[in-house]
Design a protein around this motif. Structure first.
Motif, PDB file in Angstrom:
ATOM      1  N   SER A 127      44.394  40.660 -38.674  1.00 20.67           N
ATOM      2  CA  SER A 127      44.494  41.904 -39.450  1.00 20.67           C
ATOM      3  C   SER A 127      44.772  43.105 -38.544  1.00 20.67           C
ATOM      4  O   SER A 127      45.456  44.052 -38.952  1.00 20.67           O
ATOM      5  N   ASP A 128      44.276  43.079 -37.309  1.00 20.26           N
ATOM      6  CA  ASP A 128      44.588  44.143 -36.342  1.00 20.26           C
ATOM      7  C   ASP A 128      46.081  44.133 -36.034  1.00 20.26           C
ATOM      8  O   ASP A 128      46.737  45.182 -36.001  1.00 20.26           O
ATOM      9  N   ILE A 129      46.597  42.939 -35.796  1.00 23.78           N
ATOM     10  CA  ILE A 129      48.006  42.783 -35.445  1.00 23.78           C
ATOM     11  C   ILE A 129      48.884  43.203 -36.622  1.00 23.78           C
ATOM     12  O   ILE A 129      49.903  43.884 -36.441  1.00 23.78           O
ATOM     13  N   GLU A 130      48.492  42.836 -37.827  1.00 17.34           N
ATOM     14  CA  GLU A 130      49.256  43.219 -39.016  1.00 17.34           C
ATOM     15  C   GLU A 130      49.312  44.736 -39.162  1.00 17.34           C
ATOM     16  O   GLU A 130      50.344  45.293 -39.520  1.00 17.34           O
ATOM     17  N   ALA A 131      48.215  45.427 -38.858  1.00 15.96           N
ATOM     18  CA  ALA A 131      48.198  46.895 -38.910  1.00 15.96           C
ATOM     19  C   ALA A 131      49.200  47.471 -37.908  1.00 15.96           C
ATOM     20  O   ALA A 131      49.908  48.436 -38.216  1.00 15.96           O
ATOM     21  N   SER A 132      49.271  46.867 -36.732  1.00 15.16           N
ATOM     22  CA  SER A 132      50.217  47.363 -35.727  1.00 15.16           C
ATOM     23  C   SER A 132      51.662  47.192 -36.204  1.00 15.16           C
ATOM     24  O   SER A 132      52.501  48.061 -35.975  1.00 15.16           O
ATOM     25  N   LYS A 178      51.220  36.867 -34.999  1.00 13.13           N
ATOM     26  CA  LYS A 178      52.374  37.764 -35.040  1.00 13.13           C
ATOM     27  C   LYS A 178      52.345  38.728 -33.863  1.00 13.13           C
ATOM     28  O   LYS A 178      53.242  39.553 -33.717  1.00 13.13           O
ATOM     29  N   ALA A 179      51.322  38.635 -33.033  1.00  7.41           N
ATOM     30  CA  ALA A 179      51.186  39.511 -31.862  1.00  7.41           C
ATOM     31  C   ALA A 179      52.292  39.230 -30.853  1.00  7.41           C
ATOM     32  O   ALA A 179      52.860  38.128 -30.814  1.00  7.41           O
ATOM     33  N   ILE A 201      50.617  50.623 -27.791  1.00  7.31           N
ATOM     34  CA  ILE A 201      50.094  49.257 -27.675  1.00  7.31           C
ATOM     35  C   ILE A 201      48.833  49.151 -28.524  1.00  7.31           C
ATOM     36  O   ILE A 201      48.032  50.087 -28.563  1.00  7.31           O
ATOM     37  N   LEU A 202      48.657  48.019 -29.162  1.00  4.22           N
ATOM     38  CA  LEU A 202      47.409  47.743 -29.874  1.00  4.22           C
ATOM     39  C   LEU A 202      46.832  46.437 -29.358  1.00  4.22           C
ATOM     40  O   LEU A 202      47.563  45.464 -29.171  1.00  4.22           O
ATOM     41  N   VAL A 203      45.510  46.441 -29.141  1.00  5.56           N
ATOM     42  CA  VAL A 203      44.786  45.232 -28.753  1.00  5.56           C
ATOM     43  C   VAL A 203      43.734  44.971 -29.821  1.00  5.56           C
ATOM     44  O   VAL A 203      42.870  45.818 -30.080  1.00  5.56           O
ATOM     45  N   GLY A 204      43.821  43.807 -30.437  1.00  7.44           N
ATOM     46  CA  GLY A 204      42.857  43.432 -31.462  1.00  7.44           C
ATOM     47  C   GLY A 204      42.412  41.994 -31.280  1.00  7.44           C
ATOM     48  O   GLY A 204      42.994  41.257 -30.477  1.00  7.44           O
ATOM     49  N   ASP A 205      41.402  41.606 -32.017  1.00  9.45           N
ATOM     50  CA  ASP A 205      40.912  40.228 -31.920  1.00  9.45           C
ATOM     51  C   ASP A 205      41.049  39.463 -33.224  1.00  9.45           C
ATOM     52  O   ASP A 205      40.621  38.324 -33.327  1.00  9.45           O
ATOM     53  N   ASN A 221      45.812  47.541 -43.201  1.00 18.51           N
ATOM     54  CA  ASN A 221      46.554  48.783 -43.450  1.00 18.51           C
ATOM     55  C   ASN A 221      46.577  49.601 -42.160  1.00 18.51           C
ATOM     56  O   ASN A 221      45.752  49.391 -41.270  1.00 18.51           O
ATOM     57  N   ALA A 222      47.485  50.524 -42.078  1.00 18.95           N
ATOM     58  CA  ALA A 222      47.692  51.260 -40.822  1.00 18.95           C
ATOM     59  C   ALA A 222      47.262  52.722 -40.890  1.00 18.95           C
ATOM     60  O   ALA A 222      47.651  53.527 -40.046  1.00 18.95           O
TER      61      ALA A 222
END
Length: 168
Positions: free
Chosen positions: A131-136, A157-158, A124-128, A105-106
């Motif tokens: 789920s981080d990418i989906e939030a973005s 999806k990044a 910009i969002l950086v995740g590992d 969720n965002a």
């Protein structure tokens, strides 16, 4: 409106250790200070957005999380980097029920947007984790990076999968 660099904490800012809450166990990921300096110099505001289900699970308290977060923000400041705010989700769906803040969720991204007048589309969002990418994506952020130094992900999806922070 402000552009922002959103960073997941565990696995991006620091080396992943399950349910990290002690300063002595915290180790910064190579390149994190350089990445932040680069984007701060381009006018980006920097935020940490992190799921912290260890609070809901009772593994550590919000106070312990706050102490670690304050220390981390001070360490960034020693490198000339301003972390505007650390947003966190203390929930776990099986314990706390559904919430709007837990990634994918965002909610944390929308909170930053409201509080700091952030232009999410040009941030910009950086995740590992995916789920981080989906939030973005939910937040409408066009540029997201999946930091995958161990080459676990083949697909994402990044915008781009990177194995080093220097690639961002």
């Amino acid at each position: 409106m402000n552009k922002a660099l959103f960073l997941d904490r565990d696995g991006v800012v620091n080396i992943e250790i399950n349910y990290l809450y002690k300063i002595e166990d915290f180790k910064f990921v190579d390149g994190i200070f350089e990445l932040c300096k680069k984007y701060q110099n381009q006018g980006y505001l920097i935020f940490i957005v992190t799921n912290q289900s260890g609070i809901a699970r009772g593994y550590y308290t919000q106070e312990a999380f706050d102490i670690l977060s304050s220390w981390m923000v001070e360490e960034f400041a020693k490198h000339g980097i301003t972390i505007q705010k650390v947003y966190f989700c203390p929930h776990h769906p099986e314990i706390s029920g559904a919430c709007s803040c837990r990634k994918p969720n965002a909610g944390m991204l929308f909170d930053a947007q409201k509080e700091f007048n952030v232009d999410l589309e040009n941030s910009i969002l950086v995740g590992d984790k995916e789920s981080d990418i989906e939030a973005s994506l939910v937040a409408g952020i066009k540029n997201s990076y999946l930091f995958d130094e161990h080459h676990i992900y083949v697909k994402s999806k990044a915008t781009k999968i990177v194995s080093k922070l220097e690639e961002i």
